[in-house]
Scaffold this active site. Structure first.
Site, PDB file in Angstrom:
ATOM      1  CB  ALA A 167      31.565  43.940  44.921  1.00 44.61           C
ATOM      2  N   GLY A 168      33.221  40.986  43.420  1.00 45.44           N
ATOM      3  CA  GLY A 168      34.333  40.640  42.528  1.00 45.44           C
ATOM      4  C   GLY A 168      33.853  40.522  41.097  1.00 45.44           C
ATOM      5  CG  HIS A 201      29.521  23.550  38.937  1.00 44.78           C
ATOM      6  ND1 HIS A 201      29.354  23.676  37.584  1.00 44.78           N
ATOM      7  CD2 HIS A 201      30.365  24.547  39.304  1.00 44.78           C
ATOM      8  CE1 HIS A 201      30.061  24.708  37.149  1.00 44.78           C
ATOM      9  NE2 HIS A 201      30.687  25.247  38.164  1.00 44.78           N
ATOM     10  NE  ARG A 204      31.727  27.783  30.852  1.00 49.89           N
ATOM     11  CZ  ARG A 204      32.162  27.830  32.106  1.00 49.89           C
ATOM     12  NH1 ARG A 204      32.031  26.787  32.902  1.00 49.89           N
ATOM     13  NH2 ARG A 204      32.741  28.924  32.573  1.00 49.89           N
ATOM     14  CB  VAL A 221      27.524  32.241  42.449  1.00 51.42           C
ATOM     15  CG1 VAL A 221      28.399  32.153  41.201  1.00 51.42           C
ATOM     16  CG2 VAL A 221      26.151  32.790  42.081  1.00 51.42           C
ATOM     17  CB  THR A 222      30.599  30.714  46.807  1.00 49.05           C
ATOM     18  OG1 THR A 222      30.243  32.089  46.901  1.00 49.05           O
ATOM     19  CG2 THR A 222      32.000  30.506  47.370  1.00 49.05           C
ATOM     20  NE  ARG A 256      43.306  23.789  44.896  1.00 48.14           N
ATOM     21  CZ  ARG A 256      42.916  22.565  44.584  1.00 48.14           C
ATOM     22  NH1 ARG A 256      41.665  22.228  44.691  1.00 48.14           N
ATOM     23  NH2 ARG A 256      43.766  21.692  44.147  1.00 48.14           N
TER      24      ARG A 256
HETATM   25  O1  TXD Z   1      29.100  28.091  38.019  1.00 43.18           O
HETATM   26  C1  TXD Z   1      29.434  28.598  39.038  1.00 43.18           C
HETATM   27  N1  TXD Z   1      28.712  28.416  40.142  1.00 43.18           N
HETATM   28  C2  TXD Z   1      30.603  29.460  39.111  1.00 43.18           C
HETATM   29  C3  TXD Z   1      31.230  29.643  40.402  1.00 43.18           C
HETATM   30  C4  TXD Z   1      31.043  30.220  37.992  1.00 43.18           C
HETATM   31  C5  TXD Z   1      32.013  31.160  38.143  1.00 43.18           C
HETATM   32  C6  TXD Z   1      32.642  31.450  39.413  1.00 43.18           C
HETATM   33  N2  TXD Z   1      32.318  30.532  40.436  1.00 43.18           N
HETATM   34  C7  TXD Z   1      32.738  30.837  41.821  1.00 43.18           C
HETATM   35  O2  TXD Z   1      32.169  32.082  42.239  1.00 43.18           O
HETATM   36  C8  TXD Z   1      34.220  31.033  42.027  1.00 43.18           C
HETATM   37  O3  TXD Z   1      34.896  29.800  42.113  1.00 43.18           O
HETATM   38  C9  TXD Z   1      34.220  31.780  43.343  1.00 43.18           C
HETATM   39  O4  TXD Z   1      34.043  30.882  44.429  1.00 43.18           O
HETATM   40  C10 TXD Z   1      32.975  32.672  43.234  1.00 43.18           C
HETATM   41  C11 TXD Z   1      33.276  34.128  42.878  1.00 43.18           C
HETATM   42  O5  TXD Z   1      34.070  34.193  41.724  1.00 43.18           O
HETATM   43  P1  TXD Z   1      34.715  35.593  41.257  1.00 43.18           P
HETATM   44  O6  TXD Z   1      35.441  35.336  40.000  1.00 43.18           O
HETATM   45  O7  TXD Z   1      33.704  36.669  41.311  1.00 43.18           O
HETATM   46  O8  TXD Z   1      35.759  35.816  42.452  1.00 43.18           O
HETATM   47  P2  TXD Z   1      36.404  37.202  42.934  1.00 43.18           P
HETATM   48  O9  TXD Z   1      36.538  38.152  41.792  1.00 43.18           O
HETATM   49  O10 TXD Z   1      37.615  36.829  43.709  1.00 43.18           O
HETATM   50  O11 TXD Z   1      35.315  37.825  43.930  1.00 43.18           O
HETATM   51  C12 TXD Z   1      35.034  37.298  45.180  1.00 43.18           C
HETATM   52  C13 TXD Z   1      34.673  38.463  46.078  1.00 43.18           C
HETATM   53  C14 TXD Z   1      35.861  39.426  46.355  1.00 43.18           C
HETATM   54  O12 TXD Z   1      35.511  40.732  45.966  1.00 43.18           O
HETATM   55  C15 TXD Z   1      36.058  39.312  47.859  1.00 43.18           C
HETATM   56  O13 TXD Z   1      36.457  40.560  48.472  1.00 43.18           O
HETATM   57  C16 TXD Z   1      34.676  38.907  48.332  1.00 43.18           C
HETATM   58  O14 TXD Z   1      34.248  37.963  47.364  1.00 43.18           O
HETATM   59  N3  TXD Z   1      34.655  38.344  49.660  1.00 43.18           N
HETATM   60  C17 TXD Z   1      33.619  38.528  50.514  1.00 43.18           C
HETATM   61  N4  TXD Z   1      32.468  39.193  50.364  1.00 43.18           N
HETATM   62  C18 TXD Z   1      31.624  39.205  51.424  1.00 43.18           C
HETATM   63  N5  TXD Z   1      31.889  38.585  52.576  1.00 43.18           N
HETATM   64  C19 TXD Z   1      33.013  37.906  52.767  1.00 43.18           C
HETATM   65  N6  TXD Z   1      33.252  37.272  53.918  1.00 43.18           N
HETATM   66  C20 TXD Z   1      33.950  37.860  51.710  1.00 43.18           C
HETATM   67  N7  TXD Z   1      35.163  37.289  51.535  1.00 43.18           N
HETATM   68  C21 TXD Z   1      35.582  37.586  50.297  1.00 43.18           C
END
Ligand code: TXD
Length: 314
Positions: A13-14, A178, A154, A121-122, A85
């Site tokens: 939920a980030g 990607h 983009r 998406v990660t 990272r």
């Molecule tokens: O084009 C694409 N695919 C992308 C990918 C475009 C934008 C962002 N991209 C990737 O998505 C980025 O490199 C990250 O790997 C993810 C999520 O990006 P976001 O900006 O939303 O990251 P946040 O704000 O840090 O949110 C990640 C959330 C955060 O709330 C953590 O508490 C949660 O992930 N988190 C978890 N949730 C469930 N289960 C587990 N184990 C867990 N660990 C962390």
């Protein structure tokens, strides 16, 4: 909050997860379960989003969750869970950490939403999608990744900006892994059926292609903390809509290849038809010789990544 089927579960939920939830709700597409491991945070965001509903005028519901049981029966699961990272962390460290998160998410998706479509998406995107395919054991038609819709959006914007047009009138396609070897396909980019090659001089087009490859980094450099999330969330939502409404729309998707484009056994960005069943069909489009070469180069990089996953025992 009572959740009605078919609903979308968003894991993480980030920034991207919460904005995806907002877009799905406010477009009226489906109810949403927003899951995170951080206690209270998804519930807080869900409540905030519900309090916006009287003004936004939609009748969708959202549930914030810390228990995977709440995703039971999800039609689509969007996975944005991951760690960014941190200073001093190697790519390999991040790969291992995010792979563990994806493995945990997949075990729960298998348990509670075994007939769902999974949109990863990660990052690193192609590898995390590959891992999700292995860990869930779902058919490849139901496991795919989001990247190409964003990269193409983009490019569409950069072309629109250059030609002083509206982005929605520009068509563009970006294929491949990607990352820095993604392949903007200018030969297939158009404005209302006019090829982009006849509208923008080659040198400028090359600059637009490079800005597209660097699109994520450009935003990271401006934001200083975190990465892009508005356009990524719009991109996920576009895929969610195509599936829920069974549009059979052709979008660039990170899909498992079995020889299409001369590439096999990896997840890779290609055009694919999305509908109720997930990936209905991988579509092969004509490419210029230079684009074909660039695609093969990009696929080599993804292959090396898959080998690294295997070497690390992930
Ligand atoms: O084009 C694409 N695919 C992308 C990918 C475009 C934008 C962002 N991209 C990737 O998505 C980025 O490199 C990250 O790997 C993810 C999520 O990006 P976001 O900006 O939303 O990251 P946040 O704000 O840090 O949110 C990640 C959330 C955060 O709330 C953590 O508490 C949660 O992930 N988190 C978890 N949730 C469930 N289960 C587990 N184990 C867990 N660990 C962390």
């Amino acid at each position: 909050m009572k959740i009605r089927k078919p609903f979308v579960a968003v894991i993480g939920a980030g920034q991207v997860g919460a904005t995806t939830a907002q877009r799905v709700l406010e477009k009226g597409l489906a109810d949403v379960v927003l899951f995170d491991v951080v206690q209270g945070m998804p519930q807080g965001k869900a409540l905030d989003l519900m309090e916006a509903a009287p003004i936004e005028g939609h009748d969708r519901h959202i549930l914030g969750a810390n228990d995977y049981k709440d995703i039971e029966g999800a039609e689509i699961v969007v996975v944005t869970a991951g760690l960014p990272r941190k200073p001093g962390m190697s790519r390999e460290d991040l790969l291992t950490l995010n792979a563990k998160i994806i493995a945990d998410v997949c075990a729960n998706v298998k348990k509670y939403a075994s007939s769902s479509k999974l949109i990863i998406v990660t990052n690193p995107l192609d590898l995390m999608t590959h891992l999700a395919f292995k860990k869930t054991g779902f058919p490849e038609t139901r496991v795919f990744g989001m990247a190409g819709v964003l990269d193409a959006a983009r490019m569409r914007f950069f072309i629109a900006e250059r030609l002083e047009l509206v982005g929605r009138d520009v068509e563009a396609i970006v294929l491949g892994g990607h990352g820095d070897l993604m392949v903007p396909v200018s030969s297939q980019s158009k404005v209302k059926n006019t090829s982009i090659n006849s509208l923008i001089p080659e040198q400028e087009l090359k600059q637009i292609e490079q800005r597209t490859r660097d699109g994520g980094a450009e935003i990271v450099a401006l934001l200083k903390t975190g990465s892009a999330f508005y356009a990524p969330a719009s991109s996920v939502c576009e895929m969610v809509k195509a599936i829920l409404k069974d549009e059979k729309k052709v979008l660039p998707v990170c899909a498992y290849l079995r020889g299409e484009y001369g590439i096999k056994n990896i997840y890779f960005g290609v055009p694919a038809e999305l509908g109720r069943n997930g990936i209905e069909k991988v579509v092969e489009i004509p490419l210029a010789e230079e684009e074909k070469k660039a695609l093969l180069l990009s696929s080599e990089k993804v292959k090396r990544g898959v080998e690294e996953l295997e070497r690390l025992g992930l």
